[in-house]
Design a protein around this motif. Structure first.
Motif, PDB file in Angstrom:
ATOM      1  N   ALA A  33       0.831  -1.201   0.000  1.00 27.82           N
ATOM      2  CA  ALA A  33       0.000   0.000   0.000  1.00 27.82           C
ATOM      3  C   ALA A  33       0.861   1.245   0.000  1.00 27.82           C
ATOM      4  CB  ALA A  33      -0.920   0.015   1.216  1.00 27.82           C
ATOM      5  N   ALA A  38      -0.001   5.271   1.129  1.00 26.22           N
ATOM      6  CA  ALA A  38      -0.940   6.265   1.652  1.00 26.22           C
ATOM      7  C   ALA A  38      -0.409   7.655   1.340  1.00 26.22           C
ATOM      8  CB  ALA A  38      -1.115   6.100   3.162  1.00 26.22           C
ATOM      9  N   PHE A  71      -5.488   6.424  -0.985  1.00 27.19           N
ATOM     10  CA  PHE A  71      -4.892   5.197  -0.468  1.00 27.19           C
ATOM     11  C   PHE A  71      -4.854   4.182  -1.604  1.00 27.19           C
ATOM     12  CE2 PHE A  71      -4.117   1.452   1.970  1.00 27.19           C
ATOM     13  CZ  PHE A  71      -3.491   1.879   3.131  1.00 27.19           C
ATOM     14  N   CYS A 127      -3.637   0.394  -3.064  1.00 24.32           N
ATOM     15  CA  CYS A 127      -3.394  -0.942  -2.533  1.00 24.32           C
ATOM     16  C   CYS A 127      -3.309  -1.951  -3.669  1.00 24.32           C
ATOM     17  CB  CYS A 127      -4.517  -1.341  -1.585  1.00 24.32           C
ATOM     18  SG  CYS A 127      -4.313  -2.991  -0.864  1.00 24.32           S
ATOM     19  N   ILE A 163      -9.618  -1.254   4.576  1.00 19.81           N
ATOM     20  CA  ILE A 163      -8.948   0.051   4.611  1.00 19.81           C
ATOM     21  C   ILE A 163      -9.763   1.052   5.418  1.00 19.81           C
ATOM     22  CG2 ILE A 163      -8.199   2.007   3.193  1.00 19.81           C
ATOM     23  CD1 ILE A 163      -7.537  -0.167   1.000  1.00 19.81           C
ATOM     24  N   THR A 171      -9.850   0.122   9.174  1.00 22.99           N
ATOM     25  CA  THR A 171      -8.584   0.288   9.880  1.00 22.99           C
ATOM     26  C   THR A 171      -8.157   1.752   9.943  1.00 22.99           C
ATOM     27  OG1 THR A 171      -8.020  -1.892   9.028  1.00 22.99           O
ATOM     28  CG2 THR A 171      -6.284  -0.691  10.153  1.00 22.99           C
ATOM     29  N   LEU A 172      -8.554   2.564   8.988  1.00 24.87           N
ATOM     30  CA  LEU A 172      -8.335   3.999   9.143  1.00 24.87           C
ATOM     31  C   LEU A 172      -9.073   4.509  10.370  1.00 24.87           C
ATOM     32  CD1 LEU A 172      -8.576   5.224   5.436  1.00 24.87           C
ATOM     33  CD2 LEU A 172      -6.545   5.276   6.897  1.00 24.87           C
ATOM     34  N   THR A 200      -7.043   3.539  13.286  1.00 22.48           N
ATOM     35  CA  THR A 200      -5.763   4.255  13.330  1.00 22.48           C
ATOM     36  C   THR A 200      -5.922   5.682  13.832  1.00 22.48           C
ATOM     37  OG1 THR A 200      -4.921   2.904  11.496  1.00 22.48           O
ATOM     38  CG2 THR A 200      -3.800   4.994  11.922  1.00 22.48           C
ATOM     39  N   ILE A 213      -9.907   5.581  -2.617  1.00 20.96           N
ATOM     40  CA  ILE A 213      -9.234   4.285  -2.492  1.00 20.96           C
ATOM     41  C   ILE A 213      -9.056   3.682  -3.880  1.00 20.96           C
ATOM     42  CG2 ILE A 213      -9.383   1.965  -1.515  1.00 20.96           C
ATOM     43  CD1 ILE A 213     -11.066   3.147   0.762  1.00 20.96           C
ATOM     44  N   VAL A 255      -2.496  -0.840   6.894  1.00 23.78           N
ATOM     45  CA  VAL A 255      -2.984   0.543   6.954  1.00 23.78           C
ATOM     46  C   VAL A 255      -2.221   1.404   7.965  1.00 23.78           C
ATOM     47  CG1 VAL A 255      -4.983   2.009   7.455  1.00 23.78           C
ATOM     48  CG2 VAL A 255      -5.250  -0.061   6.058  1.00 23.78           C
TER      49      VAL A 255
END
Length: 519
Positions: free
Chosen positions: A384, A386, A402, A404, A425, A428-429, A432, A463, A486
């Protein structure tokens, strides 16, 4: 059918001292109050009557304050007795290599306690009839739930049937099994079928948690920036592969396995790179503050986060391009890993240069970061890139795009794979940037959507996904691997933009401002 609600203690370890059943006798529709040990519940003819009774029931609880101080959670983790030491990779003599290296670096990465935070609260229906128990449940493991209910209730599992119905998702284990146990206990006491649903505060406060995860890393580099030795140590709870104990059984003092099972969270601490000397060690801790369970990408996310951010630190020390640096250590007999990295570089129009950016002037700082994962070192390759924007004054971080690339072998349903990758994604963002359990010395305090925040639609970046089809290869999973990459991709992008390294999730504006000021 009756409707039930559990009356949870105000503190996790509190015990019942007295229950005043008269306090709810005036509520129309209340059938009875159920108490077994420290489990308290109500059943009523209507759901609203059950809700009102649960709120109004006067229960005197003991005090309890056995949780650690959240502000010192990582000190608590380090001080927890170690039950087992698990070495997940060991090659060469990394300690000696690091001591003799021209340059040594070290870092610590931490990942907080998370709730599953299912959008809908857990629910179940239980009925006893003819000496048999039937439970309608959204459990992800009805075969295991059946055994747990049998243990809790002292019934042969042949007399228990668990029927799956769709409910709120959890990627692991949320409160579905506990709600099923609550419903069964209330149905047994009431002699009628019971539908039991948790409230929002019950879900956030009492679902099993993703445990705190701490990783120390050290590396030794030669004069050219090559990694000579790599060591890492993770501090994580013991246990894997069993069932998560039912809160109902624990409160009621009924039989249970009485073990902790956070999932097999040792995976991906071992690295997918060919360093000359490497040792990765998991310190399996005897206890953890909250009942732990599997939560999406258990361990693989946290360990990949630490490894991939730390190899980025090594690349920055070597003044090397982060993708080229990773490719130095990619196994020659594993071309698929090399390919996902090279293809994500093409997909994102990667500009080869070291991180961080040389020009970091202006109010809005922009950067990009890369990461790579071979899931559990045996399947599904993911890479990935970002792209982020960081507001220097406010510390606000925004992921703008993002990218991937994803190789899970043969794809039976490419559209389904793409949907899973996108879900990984976005989810998990959220973990995060937003999600973090908060707690007092007695209980969880992040019990609603204002105190346990999740990502909103305007915060979702563009994405861009490239699926690599391997029609002649074994099909592997796509439900979790893309989540693992991520946090580190974001971490590395933030460093590229600002020159400041964030090592503690969630990445809040306050942490970003402090890091920029200290950079």
């Amino acid at each position: 059918m009756l409707h039930g609600r559990t009356v949870f203690p105000p503190a996790l370890g509190a015990t019942v001292e007295a229950v005043d059943e008269a306090s709810v006798r005036g509520i129309p529709g209340v059938v009875r109050v159920v108490r077994e040990g420290n489990y308290v519940g109500v059943v009523a003819e209507t759901e609203w009557a059950a809700i009102k009774a649960a709120r109004a029931l006067n229960v005197r609880w003991s005090s309890w304050a056995g949780l650690p101080d959240q502000a010192r959670i990582w000190e608590h983790v380090r001080a927890t007795p170690v039950a087992q030491v698990q070495v997940t990779s060991d090659r060469g003599n990394p300690g000696e290599a690091i001591r003799g290296a021209a340059k040594t670096i070290s870092a610590t990465y931490d990942f907080p306690i998370h709730s599953h935070a299912s959008m809908g609260p857990s629910c179940a229906v239980a009925e006893f009839a003819g000496g048999r128990l039937t439970v309608w449940t959204a459990s992800q493991a009805t075969h295991n739930l059946r055994k747990q209910l049998g243990l809790m209730l002292g019934m042969p599992i042949e007399q228990i049937r668990c029927i799956y119905l769709e409910g709120s998702g959890c990627y692991g284990r949320n409160g579905h099994e506990d709600a099923a146990a609550d419903a069964a206990l209330l149905a047994r006491a009431a002699g009628r079928p019971v539908r039991l649903q948790w409230m929002r505060a019950d879900e956030h406060g009492w679902d099993p948690k993703g445990p705190p995860h701490l990783v120390d890393l050290r590396a030794g580099l030669d004069a050219q920036g090559n990694i000579l030795g790599w060591e890492s140590e993770a501090f994580i709870p013991k246990g894997a592969g069993g069932n998560v104990d039912l809160t109902t059984a624990e409160l009621a003092g009924l039989p249970r396995e009485n073990q902790i099972h956070p999932g097999n969270i040792v995976h991906n601490l071992a690295v997918p790179y060919t360093f000359p000397a490497v040792k990765t060690t998991c310190h399996r801790l005897d206890t953890t503050p909250f009942r732990p369970s599997w939560i999406r990408t258990p361990g693989r996310m946290q360990n990949t986060y630490a490894n991939e951010a730390f190899i980025d630190e090594c690349a920055a020390e070597a003044r090397a391009d982060p993708i080229a640096y990773r490719l130095r250590y990619m196994p020659t007999d594993d071309p698929r890993g090399r390919e996902v990295l090279e293809r994500v570089a093409q997909l994102s129009n990667w500009q080869t240069r070291p991180s961080p950016q040389s020009d970091r002037s202006g109010e809005i700082l922009r950067g990009r970061g890369v990461t790579y994962c071979k899931y559990e070192l045996v399947r599904t390759y993911v890479a990935a890139v970002a792209e982020v924007e960081v507001n220097r004054s406010t510390g606000a971080i925004r992921v703008t795009r993002f990218f991937c690339t994803h190789d899970c072998g043969q794809m039976i349903n490419p559209d389904g794979v793409k949907a899973q990758v996108e879900g990984n994604i976005v989810h998990t963002l959220s973990r995060t940037f937003k999600e973090e359990l908060t707690f007092s010395r007695s209980a969880v305090t992040s019990v609603d959507w204002s105190t346990y925040q999740v990502i909103t639609m305007p915060e979702v970046p563009e994405i861009i996904i490239e699926l690599i089809d391997r029609p002649t290869e074994r099909p592997w999973g796509a439900g979790e691997p893309a989540a693992a990459i991520v946090p580190s991709a974001v971490s590395n992008a933030i460093f590229d933009a600002t020159g400041a390294r964030l090592r503690s999730i969630p990445y809040t504006p306050a942490k970003m401002r402090a890091a920029i000021q200290g950079a």
